[in-house]
Design a protein around this motif. Structure first.
Motif, PDB file in Angstrom:
ATOM      1  N   UNK A  51     -11.807  67.202 -45.443  1.00  0.00           N
ATOM      2  CA  UNK A  51     -11.052  67.424 -44.203  1.00  0.00           C
ATOM      3  C   UNK A  51      -9.597  67.204 -44.563  1.00  0.00           C
ATOM      4  N   UNK A  52      -8.765  68.228 -44.329  1.00  0.00           N
ATOM      5  CA  UNK A  52      -7.394  68.210 -44.840  1.00  0.00           C
ATOM      6  C   UNK A  52      -6.381  68.388 -43.711  1.00  0.00           C
ATOM      7  N   UNK A  53      -5.403  67.508 -43.688  1.00  0.00           N
ATOM      8  CA  UNK A  53      -4.239  67.630 -42.811  1.00  0.00           C
ATOM      9  C   UNK A  53      -3.109  68.185 -43.675  1.00  0.00           C
ATOM     10  N   UNK A  54      -2.572  69.316 -43.286  1.00  0.00           N
ATOM     11  CA  UNK A  54      -1.548  70.004 -44.056  1.00  0.00           C
ATOM     12  C   UNK A  54      -0.170  69.688 -43.491  1.00  0.00           C
ATOM     13  N   UNK A  55       0.738  69.291 -44.367  1.00  0.00           N
ATOM     14  CA  UNK A  55       2.101  68.965 -43.957  1.00  0.00           C
ATOM     15  C   UNK A  55       3.095  69.696 -44.849  1.00  0.00           C
ATOM     16  N   UNK A  56       4.291  69.877 -44.334  1.00  0.00           N
ATOM     17  CA  UNK A  56       5.357  70.517 -45.101  1.00  0.00           C
ATOM     18  C   UNK A  56       6.076  69.503 -45.991  1.00  0.00           C
ATOM     19  N   UNK A  57       5.790  68.202 -45.785  1.00  0.00           N
ATOM     20  CA  UNK A  57       6.405  67.141 -46.573  1.00  0.00           C
ATOM     21  C   UNK A  57       5.457  65.948 -46.619  1.00  0.00           C
ATOM     22  N   UNK A  58       5.701  65.032 -47.514  1.00  0.00           N
ATOM     23  CA  UNK A  58       4.898  63.823 -47.615  1.00  0.00           C
ATOM     24  C   UNK A  58       4.967  63.079 -46.285  1.00  0.00           C
ATOM     25  N   UNK A  77      -6.513  69.908 -40.242  1.00  0.00           N
ATOM     26  CA  UNK A  77      -6.039  71.267 -39.979  1.00  0.00           C
ATOM     27  C   UNK A  77      -7.007  72.299 -40.547  1.00  0.00           C
ATOM     28  N   UNK A  78      -7.662  71.917 -41.659  1.00  0.00           N
ATOM     29  CA  UNK A  78      -8.643  72.828 -42.253  1.00  0.00           C
ATOM     30  C   UNK A  78      -9.688  72.055 -43.037  1.00  0.00           C
ATOM     31  N   UNK A  79     -10.800  72.740 -43.295  1.00  0.00           N
ATOM     32  CA  UNK A  79     -11.867  72.207 -44.130  1.00  0.00           C
ATOM     33  C   UNK A  79     -11.840  72.955 -45.451  1.00  0.00           C
ATOM     34  N   UNK A 105      -5.292  56.893 -40.223  1.00  0.00           N
ATOM     35  CA  UNK A 105      -5.899  55.809 -40.994  1.00  0.00           C
ATOM     36  C   UNK A 105      -7.387  55.656 -40.681  1.00  0.00           C
ATOM     37  N   UNK A 106      -8.148  55.380 -41.738  1.00  0.00           N
ATOM     38  CA  UNK A 106      -9.578  55.126 -41.607  1.00  0.00           C
ATOM     39  C   UNK A 106     -10.410  56.355 -41.263  1.00  0.00           C
ATOM     40  N   UNK A 107      -9.884  57.559 -41.469  1.00  0.00           N
ATOM     41  CA  UNK A 107     -10.603  58.783 -41.086  1.00  0.00           C
ATOM     42  C   UNK A 107     -11.110  59.598 -42.271  1.00  0.00           C
ATOM     43  N   UNK A 108     -10.965  59.080 -43.504  1.00  0.00           N
ATOM     44  CA  UNK A 108     -11.396  59.816 -44.696  1.00  0.00           C
ATOM     45  C   UNK A 108     -10.771  61.205 -44.723  1.00  0.00           C
ATOM     46  N   UNK A 109      -9.490  61.254 -44.425  1.00  0.00           N
ATOM     47  CA  UNK A 109      -8.741  62.497 -44.277  1.00  0.00           C
ATOM     48  C   UNK A 109      -7.789  62.677 -45.454  1.00  0.00           C
ATOM     49  N   UNK A 110      -7.790  63.868 -46.012  1.00  0.00           N
ATOM     50  CA  UNK A 110      -6.864  64.190 -47.095  1.00  0.00           C
ATOM     51  C   UNK A 110      -5.557  64.718 -46.528  1.00  0.00           C
ATOM     52  N   UNK A 111      -4.468  64.339 -47.165  1.00  0.00           N
ATOM     53  CA  UNK A 111      -3.159  64.883 -46.848  1.00  0.00           C
ATOM     54  C   UNK A 111      -2.815  65.883 -47.946  1.00  0.00           C
ATOM     55  N   UNK A 134      -8.853  75.521 -39.015  1.00  0.00           N
ATOM     56  CA  UNK A 134      -9.407  75.103 -37.736  1.00  0.00           C
ATOM     57  C   UNK A 134      -8.430  75.432 -36.609  1.00  0.00           C
ATOM     58  N   UNK A 135      -8.983  75.766 -35.448  1.00  0.00           N
ATOM     59  CA  UNK A 135      -8.147  76.135 -34.306  1.00  0.00           C
ATOM     60  C   UNK A 135      -7.403  74.930 -33.732  1.00  0.00           C
ATOM     61  N   UNK A 136      -7.986  73.752 -33.909  1.00  0.00           N
ATOM     62  CA  UNK A 136      -7.333  72.534 -33.438  1.00  0.00           C
ATOM     63  C   UNK A 136      -7.522  71.452 -34.494  1.00  0.00           C
ATOM     64  N   UNK A 137      -6.814  70.364 -34.364  1.00  0.00           N
ATOM     65  CA  UNK A 137      -6.923  69.271 -35.334  1.00  0.00           C
ATOM     66  C   UNK A 137      -8.233  68.508 -35.112  1.00  0.00           C
ATOM     67  N   UNK A 138      -9.318  69.029 -35.672  1.00  0.00           N
ATOM     68  CA  UNK A 138     -10.627  68.412 -35.527  1.00  0.00           C
ATOM     69  C   UNK A 138     -10.691  67.146 -36.380  1.00  0.00           C
TER      70      UNK A 138
END
Length: 138
Positions: free
Chosen positions: A59-66, A46-48, A73-79, A38-42
């Motif tokens: 819906x996934x938020x990608x990080x370089x570390x834990x 960061x990506x679907x 919180x409360x957004x049904x978002x995967x790390x 994704x172009x922005x943090x929708x």
């Protein structure tokens, strides 16, 4: 053409994010997921990652570390983050629960004041707790 392998440590933050996305997307493809950057943090993502059967879209938020962050919180978002050569893919709120049960991070100034905590080297107790969410790269 001379193609040379890169050193991850030589990349800047944006390059690391792109690199990590490509590595994880390739890995998830083996399990039937197509990943769209994704172009922005929708909604925090960061990506679907959607499954070929149409049964699941993550819906996934990608990080370089834990990382845990109150804004997720409360957004049904995967790390998603690398752990010892593998990838961890876990619901953020489940990760916060594991952190709460195995560390004191939720009592730190970083979490209480800023709503954020991250670690490049989480404890072995926490790693054991999230083991079922670690995707083994072969």
């Amino acid at each position: 053409m001379n193609i040379l392998k890169i050193e991850y440590s030589a990349l800047n933050a944006k390059q690391k994010e792109i690199y990590n996305f490509q590595k994880l997307a390739g890995f998830l493809a083996d399990y039937g997921f197509n990943c769209i950057k994704l172009a922005d943090d929708w909604l925090g993502a960061d990506f679907l990652a959607y499954h070929k059967d149409g049964t699941e879209t993550l819906r996934v938020q990608l990080k370089a570390r834990l990382t845990i962050d109150k804004k997720y919180q409360g957004k049904d978002l995967y790390m998603a983050f690398p752990i010892k050569g593998n990838w961890c893919l876990i619901l953020h709120d489940d990760l916060v629960e594991h952190v709460s049960n195995t560390t004191n991070w939720l009592n730190t100034e970083s979490w209480v004041e800023k709503g954020l905590y991250h670690s490049a080297k989480p404890s072995s107790i926490l790693l054991k707790s999230i083991q079922s969410s670690v995707l083994i790269v072969t």
